[in-house]
Design a protein around this motif. Sequence first.
Motif, PDB file in Angstrom:
ATOM      1  N   VAL A 149       0.859  -1.182   0.000  1.00  0.00           N
ATOM      2  CA  VAL A 149       0.000   0.000   0.000  1.00  0.00           C
ATOM      3  C   VAL A 149       0.894   1.230   0.000  1.00  0.00           C
ATOM      4  CG1 VAL A 149      -1.742   1.281   1.296  1.00  0.00           C
ATOM      5  CG2 VAL A 149      -1.784  -1.207   1.308  1.00  0.00           C
ATOM      6  N   VAL A 150       0.509   2.240  -0.802  1.00  0.00           N
ATOM      7  CA  VAL A 150       1.262   3.485  -0.836  1.00  0.00           C
ATOM      8  C   VAL A 150       0.300   4.650  -0.625  1.00  0.00           C
ATOM      9  CG1 VAL A 150       1.143   3.632  -3.364  1.00  0.00           C
ATOM     10  CG2 VAL A 150       2.912   4.889  -2.140  1.00  0.00           C
ATOM     11  N   ASP A 151       0.728   5.623   0.185  1.00  0.00           N
ATOM     12  CA  ASP A 151      -0.062   6.827   0.426  1.00  0.00           C
ATOM     13  C   ASP A 151       0.139   7.771  -0.753  1.00  0.00           C
ATOM     14  OD1 ASP A 151      -1.336   9.113   1.260  1.00  0.00           O
ATOM     15  OD2 ASP A 151      -0.235   9.291   3.146  1.00  0.00           O
ATOM     16  N   CYS A 152      -0.940   8.068  -1.452  1.00  0.00           N
ATOM     17  CA  CYS A 152      -0.894   8.925  -2.651  1.00  0.00           C
ATOM     18  C   CYS A 152      -1.558  10.264  -2.399  1.00  0.00           C
ATOM     19  CB  CYS A 152      -1.534   8.197  -3.828  1.00  0.00           C
ATOM     20  SG  CYS A 152      -0.639   6.726  -4.321  1.00  0.00           S
ATOM     21  N   GLY A 153      -1.472  10.760  -1.185  1.00  0.00           N
ATOM     22  CA  GLY A 153      -2.010  12.079  -0.871  1.00  0.00           C
ATOM     23  C   GLY A 153      -3.505  12.155  -1.063  1.00  0.00           C
ATOM     24  N   GLU A 154      -3.938  13.072  -1.931  1.00  0.00           N
ATOM     25  CA  GLU A 154      -5.375  13.282  -2.156  1.00  0.00           C
ATOM     26  C   GLU A 154      -6.070  12.043  -2.722  1.00  0.00           C
ATOM     27  OE1 GLU A 154      -6.272  16.814  -4.362  1.00  0.00           O
ATOM     28  OE2 GLU A 154      -4.911  18.032  -3.153  1.00  0.00           O
ATOM     29  N   ALA A 155      -5.321  11.210  -3.449  1.00  0.00           N
ATOM     30  CA  ALA A 155      -5.907   9.984  -4.021  1.00  0.00           C
ATOM     31  C   ALA A 155      -6.085   8.905  -2.955  1.00  0.00           C
ATOM     32  CB  ALA A 155      -5.039   9.456  -5.163  1.00  0.00           C
ATOM     33  N   GLY A 156      -5.532   9.140  -1.763  1.00  0.00           N
ATOM     34  CA  GLY A 156      -5.662   8.179  -0.668  1.00  0.00           C
ATOM     35  C   GLY A 156      -4.608   7.096  -0.731  1.00  0.00           C
ATOM     36  N   GLU A 157      -4.839   6.042   0.022  1.00  0.00           N
ATOM     37  CA  GLU A 157      -3.934   4.906   0.023  1.00  0.00           C
ATOM     38  C   GLU A 157      -4.338   3.959  -1.100  1.00  0.00           C
ATOM     39  OE1 GLU A 157      -3.973   3.202   3.948  1.00  0.00           O
ATOM     40  OE2 GLU A 157      -2.374   4.548   4.585  1.00  0.00           O
ATOM     41  N   LEU A 158      -3.385   3.647  -1.976  1.00  0.00           N
ATOM     42  CA  LEU A 158      -3.650   2.757  -3.099  1.00  0.00           C
ATOM     43  C   LEU A 158      -2.808   1.492  -2.977  1.00  0.00           C
ATOM     44  CD1 LEU A 158      -3.711   5.244  -6.123  1.00  0.00           C
ATOM     45  CD2 LEU A 158      -5.613   4.477  -4.700  1.00  0.00           C
ATOM     46  N   LEU A 159      -3.405   0.385  -3.348  1.00  0.00           N
ATOM     47  CA  LEU A 159      -2.675  -0.876  -3.399  1.00  0.00           C
ATOM     48  C   LEU A 159      -1.765  -0.872  -4.619  1.00  0.00           C
ATOM     49  CD1 LEU A 159      -5.668  -3.213  -2.659  1.00  0.00           C
ATOM     50  CD2 LEU A 159      -3.664  -2.954  -1.193  1.00  0.00           C
ATOM     51  N   TYR A 160      -0.578  -1.468  -4.471  1.00  0.00           N
ATOM     52  CA  TYR A 160       0.309  -1.609  -5.621  1.00  0.00           C
ATOM     53  C   TYR A 160       0.805  -3.037  -5.710  1.00  0.00           C
ATOM     54  CZ  TYR A 160       4.524  -1.753  -2.741  1.00  0.00           C
ATOM     55  OH  TYR A 160       5.489  -2.116  -1.837  1.00  0.00           O
ATOM     56  N   MET A 161       1.194  -3.406  -6.914  1.00  0.00           N
ATOM     57  CA  MET A 161       1.806  -4.695  -7.175  1.00  0.00           C
ATOM     58  C   MET A 161       3.115  -4.419  -7.910  1.00  0.00           C
ATOM     59  SD  MET A 161      -0.006  -7.900  -9.146  1.00  0.00           S
ATOM     60  CE  MET A 161      -1.603  -7.388  -8.504  1.00  0.00           C
ATOM     61  N   ALA A 162       4.228  -4.990  -7.445  1.00  0.00           N
ATOM     62  CA  ALA A 162       5.514  -4.851  -8.117  1.00  0.00           C
ATOM     63  C   ALA A 162       5.694  -6.054  -9.037  1.00  0.00           C
ATOM     64  CB  ALA A 162       6.648  -4.776  -7.102  1.00  0.00           C
ATOM     65  N   LEU A 163       5.936  -5.757 -10.307  1.00  0.00           N
ATOM     66  CA  LEU A 163       6.031  -6.795 -11.330  1.00  0.00           C
ATOM     67  C   LEU A 163       7.332  -6.663 -12.113  1.00  0.00           C
ATOM     68  CD1 LEU A 163       2.434  -6.206 -12.724  1.00  0.00           C
ATOM     69  CD2 LEU A 163       3.132  -8.065 -11.209  1.00  0.00           C
ATOM     70  N   GLU A 164       7.712  -7.758 -12.726  1.00  0.00           N
ATOM     71  CA  GLU A 164       8.855  -7.767 -13.625  1.00  0.00           C
ATOM     72  C   GLU A 164       8.661  -6.705 -14.709  1.00  0.00           C
ATOM     73  OE1 GLU A 164      10.865 -11.077 -16.627  1.00  0.00           O
ATOM     74  OE2 GLU A 164       8.833 -11.376 -15.873  1.00  0.00           O
ATOM     75  N   TRP A 165       9.726  -5.966 -15.012  1.00  0.00           N
ATOM     76  CA  TRP A 165       9.676  -4.980 -16.089  1.00  0.00           C
ATOM     77  C   TRP A 165       9.968  -5.697 -17.399  1.00  0.00           C
ATOM     78  CZ3 TRP A 165       7.935  -0.292 -16.902  1.00  0.00           C
ATOM     79  CH2 TRP A 165       8.280   0.340 -18.085  1.00  0.00           C
ATOM     80  N   LEU A 166       9.043  -5.619 -18.340  1.00  0.00           N
ATOM     81  CA  LEU A 166       9.227  -6.206 -19.658  1.00  0.00           C
ATOM     82  C   LEU A 166       9.374  -5.076 -20.665  1.00  0.00           C
ATOM     83  CD1 LEU A 166       6.559  -9.060 -19.522  1.00  0.00           C
ATOM     84  CD2 LEU A 166       9.033  -9.237 -19.156  1.00  0.00           C
ATOM     85  N   GLN A 167      10.544  -4.970 -21.268  1.00  0.00           N
ATOM     86  CA  GLN A 167      10.804  -3.922 -22.244  1.00  0.00           C
ATOM     87  C   GLN A 167      10.213  -4.322 -23.590  1.00  0.00           C
ATOM     88  OE1 GLN A 167      12.269  -1.004 -21.388  1.00  0.00           O
ATOM     89  NE2 GLN A 167      11.711  -0.308 -23.430  1.00  0.00           N
TER      90      GLN A 167
END
Length: 132
Positions: A96-114
């Motif tokens: 979870v990341v605090d995004c200020g006015e957008a509130g707390e948002l869930l995130y998922m960290a994924l492999e970067w595919l170029q």
Amino acid sequence: MGGPTSQRTDPLGLIGRTIDGRYEVTRLVDEGGYGYVYAATRIMWDKPVALKLFKSKADDPDKLAEAKRAFIAEGAVLNELSRKTTAIVQSFDIGVVDCGEAGELLYMALEWLQGRTLKEVLDQEARGPDGE
């Protein structure tokens, strides 16, 4: 990626921030109906990752809670599958990341595919082999 960014190019104000002490956010990649994708660097490994953030628009607390459960379940399934095959994007983390006015948002960290996005591939196919 230096210089200031506008709200239009970084709606959550994450560029330049470090998320959970692990991910340094470098740029916004895309925004869709359900969320945002940011490019980031996994600091300890110095490796690129994609951060997928869930955008919640539900006003009903029950619907919002259900949507969050579904996002977490998606992350768990993707993590399990990514341990069994390299044929899908690898899942590293969820949080979870605090995004200020957008509130707390869930995130998922994924492999970067170029490479090209699915939209770019479909647009090129629609234009045909000559690009028309």
